[in-house]
Design a protein around this motif. Structure first.
Motif, short mmCIF file in Angstrom:
data_model
loop_
_atom_site.label_atom_id
_atom_site.label_comp_id
_atom_site.label_asym_id
_atom_site.label_seq_id
_atom_site.Cartn_x
_atom_site.Cartn_y
_atom_site.Cartn_z
N GLN A 3 0.83 -1.21 0.00
CA GLN A 3 0.00 0.00 0.00
C GLN A 3 0.87 1.26 0.00
O GLN A 3 2.01 1.25 0.45
N GLY A 4 0.30 2.33 -0.50
CA GLY A 4 1.00 3.61 -0.51
C GLY A 4 0.03 4.76 -0.77
O GLY A 4 -1.17 4.54 -0.92
N LYS A 5 0.60 5.96 -0.84
CA LYS A 5 -0.22 7.14 -1.12
C LYS A 5 -0.32 7.43 -2.61
O LYS A 5 -1.25 8.08 -3.07
N LEU A 6 0.71 6.95 -3.36
CA LEU A 6 0.80 7.28 -4.79
C LEU A 6 1.52 6.16 -5.52
O LEU A 6 2.49 5.60 -5.02
N LEU A 7 1.05 5.85 -6.73
CA LEU A 7 1.67 4.84 -7.57
C LEU A 7 2.30 5.53 -8.77
O LEU A 7 1.67 6.37 -9.42
N ILE A 8 3.56 5.17 -9.08
CA ILE A 8 4.26 5.77 -10.21
C ILE A 8 4.72 4.67 -11.15
O ILE A 8 5.40 3.73 -10.74
N GLY A 9 4.35 4.79 -12.43
CA GLY A 9 4.75 3.82 -13.43
C GLY A 9 6.02 4.26 -14.14
O GLY A 9 6.03 5.28 -14.82
N CYS A 10 7.08 3.49 -13.94
CA CYS A 10 8.35 3.70 -14.66
C CYS A 10 8.67 2.43 -15.43
O CYS A 10 9.84 2.02 -15.51
N ASP A 11 7.65 1.81 -15.98
CA ASP A 11 7.79 0.46 -16.53
C ASP A 11 7.73 0.40 -18.05
O ASP A 11 7.27 -0.57 -18.63
N GLY A 12 8.23 1.45 -18.72
CA GLY A 12 8.48 1.39 -20.14
C GLY A 12 7.29 1.63 -21.05
O GLY A 12 6.17 1.89 -20.60
N ARG A 13 7.56 1.55 -22.36
CA ARG A 13 6.54 1.87 -23.35
C ARG A 13 5.32 0.96 -23.28
O ARG A 13 4.21 1.38 -23.60
N ASN A 14 5.52 -0.28 -22.89
CA ASN A 14 4.40 -1.21 -22.74
C ASN A 14 3.96 -1.25 -21.28
O ASN A 14 3.69 -2.31 -20.72
N SER A 15 3.88 -0.09 -20.68
CA SER A 15 3.62 0.04 -19.25
C SER A 15 2.35 -0.68 -18.81
O SER A 15 1.23 -0.34 -19.22
N GLY A 16 2.54 -1.68 -17.95
CA GLY A 16 1.37 -2.33 -17.35
C GLY A 16 0.64 -1.41 -16.41
O GLY A 16 -0.58 -1.49 -16.26
N THR A 17 1.37 -0.51 -15.76
CA THR A 17 0.75 0.47 -14.85
C THR A 17 -0.24 1.34 -15.60
O THR A 17 -1.37 1.56 -15.15
#
Length: 420
Positions: free
Chosen positions: A172-186
């Protein structure tokens, strides 16, 4: 009696962090360090095992770091770990022509001496950067690293966000950040769509060793199928990023080393003497891909997850590090004011700061690629004259040098070498 579900419940319960970062590459690691240094607790989830990241051998992959990006690395404490393996880029020479016929007499020549700040940038191998980031993160108790795990689900509520990993652990967290590339699952799980197109071009990437010194000069040679970048590494070595039509690129990459070099030599020329391959060879399909939004509920996208650019100007990692600097600054200042860092109001500041800049850069690289990656005689004359004009005007030339160094625009503090 013991609850048979107790072991499973204990396994999935984890401590919450302020910020959850999905993606353990360079942008994710840089953001984790920047945020940890300003008082945030961070959990970074990397699908690759730590040993894979840390023990990478030389494979020819390298990055062109603009001067502003180098300042960010210095500000977050990484630069001192890689400076010994960094090659300054002192000049850039841009020419137009055809393989085997040499360059056009019209060209652009940019010299770092036209600005006062230092080299325009630095070339650094992927293996050195990744190892430095890993070692730097180990010094921060506020950073929790989870390696070899993938995210399978994500959700949000007024209280924050939660992600589920492939071993059923929930974080758990306060904020989710996607740094997972061009095919970002996030981005995909959040329903964020992308706009873009392919170029029917593939980049052939390798490193070469050459007979003569490069003197810190980077070369960009535009040919009808696509550009050839020759980027200086430490010693008598250079990184090659060579774009060809996709079908042609596959045929070339499938060749044995000796035949591969036979195809490269007439494009490369003989100005650095004899050349030979070092490390592995890679290919990357080239396309433009920009997320329709860089934010969502309790979520932000950074780097290639937000924008995938053509490598024609070598700005992919530099654009991602600008995202890192901007988002770290927005979140840190919001936290100091007592705001909810996951609120739409806060995240919109990040999007306003970065979306226009990256969209403009994406369109510029797209237009530049289309202008130069063809053999239209009228366009060739026009672009050669244009390069000659730019090369002859000191004021315009200095502007290009500052742009190449990443010193233009609304720079985040970290890219100015200042603390947030």
């Amino acid at each position: 009696m013991d609850n048979p579900e107790r072991a499973r419940i204990l396994r999935i319960m984890t401590e919450a962090s302020d910020i959850l970062i999905v993606g353990g590459g360079l942008n994710g690691a840089a953001l984790a360090l920047a945020l940890a240094q300003t008082g945030h607790s961070v959990t970074i989830i990397d699908s690759l095992a730590e040993t894979t990241r840390k023990n990478a051998a030389f494979d020819g992959r390298s990055y062109a770091l603009a001067l502003a990006s180098q300042r960010l690395l210095a500000a977050i404490g990484v630069w001192e770990e890689v400076v010994a393996n960094a090659q300054p880029m002192l000049e850039i020479k841009v020419t137009d022509g055809q393989a085997g016929f040499g360059p056009s007499p019209f060209f652009m020549h940019f010299d770092h001496a036209e600005i006062e700040e230092g080299p325009m940038g630095f070339m650094i191998e992927d293996r050195h950067l990744r190892r430095a980031f890993l070692e730097s993160m180990q010094g921060f108790a506020a950073i929790t690293r989870i390696s070899g795990r993938s995210v399978t689900a994500q959700g949000h509520s007024d209280a924050g966000v939660a992600i589920t990993l492939d071993d059923d652990a929930v974080i758990q967290g306060k904020l989710l950040i996607g740094c997972d590339g061009r095919n970002s699952g996030t981005a995909s799980r959040a329903g964020i769509k992308r706009t873009g197109w392919g170029y029917d071009q593939t980049a052939l990437v390798c490193a070469i060793e050459h007979e003569l010194p490069h003197y810190g000069i980077a070369h960009q040679f535009f040919m009808p199928p696509g550009p050839l970048a020759i980027l200086p590494l430490t010693g008598n070595r250079s990184s090659i990023v060579w774009s060809e039509r996709t079908e042609t690129a596959k045929r070339i990459n499938d060749l044995p080393k000796a035949e591969y070099l036979q195809v490269l030599r007439p494009r490369f020329g003989d100005f650095l003497g004899d050349i030979r391959l070092q490390g592995d060879r890679f290919t990357y399909p080239l396309n433009l891909s920009v997320a329709n939004s860089f934010i969502d509920e309790k979520l932000a996208l950074v780097g290639d997850a937000a924008h995938g650019l053509h490598p024609i100007a070598g700005q992919g990692l530099n654009a991602g590090l600008r995202d890192v600097g901007a988002l770290a600054e927005v979140l840190t200042l919001a936290g100091r004011r007592g705001e909810d860092i996951g609120s739409a109001l806060v995240l919109e500041r990040y999007q306003e700061w970065r979306r226009f800049d990256t969209t403009t850069l994406a369109m510029a690289t797209d237009a530049f690629n289309r202008l130069f990656s063809n053999d239209n005689s009228l366009l060739r004359i026009g672009r050669d004259i244009g390069m000659g004009i730019v090369g002859s005007l000191p004021g315009l030339r200095r502007g290009f040098v500052r742009e190449a160094a990443g010193l233009t625009g609304d720079l985040p503090k970290l890219l100015q070498g200042r603390a947030i």
